[in-house]
Design an enzyme around this catalytic site. Sequence first.
Site, PDB file in Angstrom:
ATOM      1  N   GLY A  12       0.865  -0.838  -0.269  1.00 48.31           N
ATOM      2  CA  GLY A  12       0.059  -0.041   0.236  1.00 48.31           C
ATOM      3  C   GLY A  12       0.987   1.241   0.134  1.00 48.31           C
ATOM      4  CG  ASP A  13       0.981   4.144   1.876  1.00 49.64           C
ATOM      5  OD1 ASP A  13      -0.488   4.838   2.313  1.00 49.64           O
ATOM      6  OD2 ASP A  13       0.889   3.462   3.120  1.00 49.64           O
ATOM      7  CG  HIS A  41      -6.171   5.923  -3.928  1.00 50.25           C
ATOM      8  ND1 HIS A  41      -6.356   5.337  -4.570  1.00 50.25           N
ATOM      9  CD2 HIS A  41      -5.441   5.029  -2.955  1.00 50.25           C
ATOM     10  CE1 HIS A  41      -6.529   4.085  -4.466  1.00 50.25           C
ATOM     11  NE2 HIS A  41      -5.878   3.491  -3.823  1.00 50.25           N
ATOM     12  N   GLY A 301      -2.481   9.178   9.381  1.00 50.80           N
ATOM     13  CA  GLY A 301      -1.214  10.276   9.664  1.00 50.80           C
ATOM     14  C   GLY A 301      -0.079   9.254   9.992  1.00 50.80           C
ATOM     15  CB  SER A 303       5.923   7.606  11.230  1.00 50.36           C
ATOM     16  OG  SER A 303       6.732   7.444  10.889  1.00 50.36           O
ATOM     17  CB  VAL A 412      10.585  11.898 -11.527  1.00 49.46           C
ATOM     18  CG1 VAL A 412      11.568  11.497 -11.960  1.00 49.46           C
ATOM     19  CG2 VAL A 412       9.818  12.913 -12.350  1.00 49.46           C
TER      20      VAL A 412
END
Length: 425
Positions: A12-13, A41, A301, A303, A412
Amino acid sequence: MSISVLVGAQWGDEGKGKMVDYFAMQSDLIVRFQGGDNAGHTVINDYGVFKLHLIPCGIFNKECQCLIGTGMVVNPDVLIEEMQQITDVGLGVDRMKISAKAHILMPYHQKLDELMEASGGIGTTKRGIGQAYAYKALRKSLRFEDLLKLENARAKLETIVPVVNDQMASYKIEPYTVEELYAKCEFWAKTYGHMIVDPMVYLHDMIDADKEILFEGQLGAMKDIDLGIFPYVTSSNPLAAYAAVSGGFPAKKINKVIGVAKAFSSAVGGGPFPTEEVGGTIDMLRGTGEKPDDEFGARTGRSRRLGWFDIPVVRYTHSINGYDELALCKIDKLDNLPEIKICVDYMLDGELVKGFPTTEDLERVEPVYITLQGWMSDTTQIRRIGDLPENAKIYIKTIEDLVGTTVAYVGVGPDREDLAIRLTH
């Protein structure tokens, strides 16, 4: 007609929101086909920065239709908040439809999630997703079609609420009433009634009209409830094949599967993560949380846990999904690293691992690394893969060769247009 499916290739992420937003510019319909508001997303474009949890990322293309699909569990109150984000920037949501067969995430689902996590869970987002899918499996669930016939909603609530309250009693929580939940259904019916469609008719009309359709997956393949790192998984199937299952069309109609991977690895929540490093070089990639592409969860949120690129993971998810091409996001985050590691294999109890380990064994494996030289130069202005620094191209080619597919897009930067693309695309 072209049907493409875009899915997460890792934990994920990976950058799926950015890629769906990009592909939506060439699409007639985007379908979000599983999951709920437990993951976000992130989309960054001319309209601003958005973290979409339920609405398909194609909403920013005014020519693109969006469908909240059958395989989802939808919290209608969260959807209202999300729709407000879109209308606040001057965009309409009239192009968005909701499958009549999508299941409704109710207040008690979220409450049960909170209670179960408090008594020792697996690190869920406490959004009620698992409980909504569990009630779906129990056949004790409302679907959006019930908002079109409220007498059905009431009748179902009368059978569901006693089951809910039995669970609430075990936690010493005040019971729910049919009346309070039915009142919410009445409000939701007024809000969403005009958006609810028969998904089979809607989608097959699009297919028959030769439209460009993209199915948007949530989370990543390693979080799949059947083939991921059970039990540290989501409650649905974020795999390409599930687009056809929940969409109600033959799988052979899928023309392309796009896997989205991050140029390193990240994860949120519990469970094994073989290439994870705490502190040191990898922590340079995290950021402070001030930028939208810093390594903090879009929904929680929290980390993110960080690690190096894991070939066995992406090779495994490729075997599950069959990627025609990969999008490799956030390579710019590696621009200032003099050396970059890639995990190419696992060792377990002194032997090279064949196949993919069980969840328990994955906790114990030792990653086998190779080290490549970094490129130590800025990639953010490059728009063709062929123009990337030589060592960046070696990094990409190494991933292609070891995974067994083509990297067609390289992220990028965080914005929609921050992509280096192969000239054939």
